[in-house]
Scaffold this motif. Structure first.
Motif, short mmCIF file in Angstrom:
data_model
loop_
_atom_site.label_atom_id
_atom_site.label_comp_id
_atom_site.label_asym_id
_atom_site.label_seq_id
_atom_site.Cartn_x
_atom_site.Cartn_y
_atom_site.Cartn_z
N ARG A 1 -4.77 -35.57 14.64
CA ARG A 1 -5.05 -35.85 16.05
C ARG A 1 -5.60 -37.25 16.23
N ASP A 2 -5.07 -37.95 17.24
CA ASP A 2 -5.64 -39.20 17.70
C ASP A 2 -6.65 -38.84 18.78
N SER A 3 -7.92 -39.10 18.51
CA SER A 3 -8.96 -38.64 19.44
C SER A 3 -8.96 -39.37 20.76
N TRP B 1 -7.75 -42.39 13.82
CA TRP B 1 -7.05 -41.24 13.28
C TRP B 1 -8.05 -40.28 12.65
N GLU C 1 -8.40 -32.86 11.45
CA GLU C 1 -9.22 -31.81 12.03
C GLU C 1 -9.89 -31.01 10.92
N SER D 1 -3.72 -37.28 21.49
CA SER D 1 -2.37 -36.97 21.05
C SER D 1 -2.39 -36.38 19.65
N TYR D 2 -1.39 -35.56 19.36
CA TYR D 2 -1.26 -34.90 18.06
C TYR D 2 -0.04 -35.45 17.32
N TYR D 3 -0.15 -35.50 16.01
CA TYR D 3 0.92 -35.98 15.16
C TYR D 3 1.12 -35.00 14.00
N ALA E 1 -7.55 -27.27 16.45
CA ALA E 1 -7.82 -28.53 17.13
C ALA E 1 -8.98 -28.40 18.09
N SER F 1 0.09 -31.45 22.82
CA SER F 1 -0.75 -30.29 22.55
C SER F 1 -0.59 -29.86 21.10
N GLN F 2 -1.56 -29.07 20.64
CA GLN F 2 -1.45 -28.57 19.29
C GLN F 2 -0.28 -27.60 19.16
#
Length: 319
Positions: A315-317, A225, A228, A247-249, A241, A292-293
């Protein structure tokens, strides 16, 4: 808050509380005769003061009264924007951003100092509604009041509620929807005594809530986790981002208390897929994932409109 919608009990949060209208379990006294539901401004008055007759909700009877002294410790809850524009129990229109509250028995309107027992912060609040009617909570705050008190992340929070007679200028500010002048911070000695009183009644003072944007130092199931840290966009709460895949959270809050995390997650279910991510003793409540962002930004906007004012994008890289 008990509003004059006599068909529903609104639960404002998972975590947080009943805010709501009458259920089929009983009826509140009607608003003052002839009320047209004034909003903030000249239409809002501190007279007449309404006390009202006893009323029953879900089999429990409440008897309004006009005590010269009222001083109690217990739990406070709050709710967001879902009841905006609806009439309160004294016929005014509810405004989420105002510094107002619901109480089961104090006169409408009346004024109280609300102190957060975790921090000692104290604010002045105007009571113009009835409620809450869930659990053992003693007051239900508007989201504007909850933000000023600093308890949005906690959801349900231990507080002291003390009736006061504020100066005219502070009354006018609250009637107009603005915060009153700042109150003195509660002294450490008094705060210790109030906490002890709350705990003697069976309450538990939770540990301090971590900052909602603090990054996890460990992952779960191999997920890394990241917050940014690129230059800020026009929205200072939104970080730009990177172009890397992942994935984005949308993070709504972070808690060391598992019950508080679950309460917030329950409240957020109507916004989409919710998950509670654990890392050590910290539990983060997040919406997503989003591909997406831009999609995450839309979810962030919906979350803020629903009362989650501190929603942030993570963001999960994918590494």
């Amino acid at each position: 808050m008990k509003l004059l919608d006599k068909t529903k009990i609104w639960i404002a949060g998972i975590s947080f509380a009943v805010v709501a209208g009458c259920s089929s379990g009983g009826e509140l006294p009607p608003a003052s005769a002839g009320s047209q539901g004034p909003g903030y401004g000249a239409g809002v008055s501190d007279t007449p003061v309404l006390v009202g007759q006893p009323y029953t909700i879900n089999g429990r009877t409440y008897t309004p009264s006009d005590p010269s002294h009222y001083d109690e410790v217990g739990l406070a809850s709050f709710y967001g924007n879902e009841l905006a524009g609806r009439p309160t129990a004294n016929g005014e229109l509810f405004r989420p951003s105002g510094i107002s509250a619901a109480h089961r028995t104090l006169p409408l309107p009346s004024y109280v100092e609300v102190t957060a027992l975790e921090t000692g912060r104290t604010i002045l609040v105007r009571i113009n509604d009835r409620g809450p009617f869930a659990g053992d909570r003693i007051i239900d705050l508007s989201i504007g009041a909850a933000r000023q008190l600093g308890i949005v992340e906690q959801g349900v929070s231990p507080v002291r509620v003390r009736r006061v007679q504020p100066i005219d200028s502070d009354r006018a500010r609250l009637r107009s929807g603005q915060p009153a002048q700042p109150r003195l911070q509660t002294s450490p000695q008094l705060l210790t005594a109030l906490r002890a009183q709350f705990e003697r009644g069976g309450g538990v003072i939770p540990p301090a809530t971590p900052s909602p944007d603090a990054p996890d130092t460990t992952g779960r199931a191999g997920v890394d986790w990241q917050v940014e840290n690129e230059p800020q966009t026009a929205d200072p709460a939104l970080r730009s981002a990177p172009t890397a895949t992942g994935s984005y959270y949308v993070q709504l809050g972070a808690f060391s208390n598992a019950t508080n995390a679950q309460r917030m997650a329950s409240r957020a279910q109507r916004l989409g897929s919710v998950r509670v991510i654990s890392a050590g003793n910290i539990r983060r409540v997040r919406l997503g994932p989003y591909s997406s962002q831009a999609e995450a930004s839309r979810a962030q906007s919906r979350a803020r409109a629903a009362g989650f004012g501190d929603a942030r994008i993570f963001r999960d890289s994918g590494r």
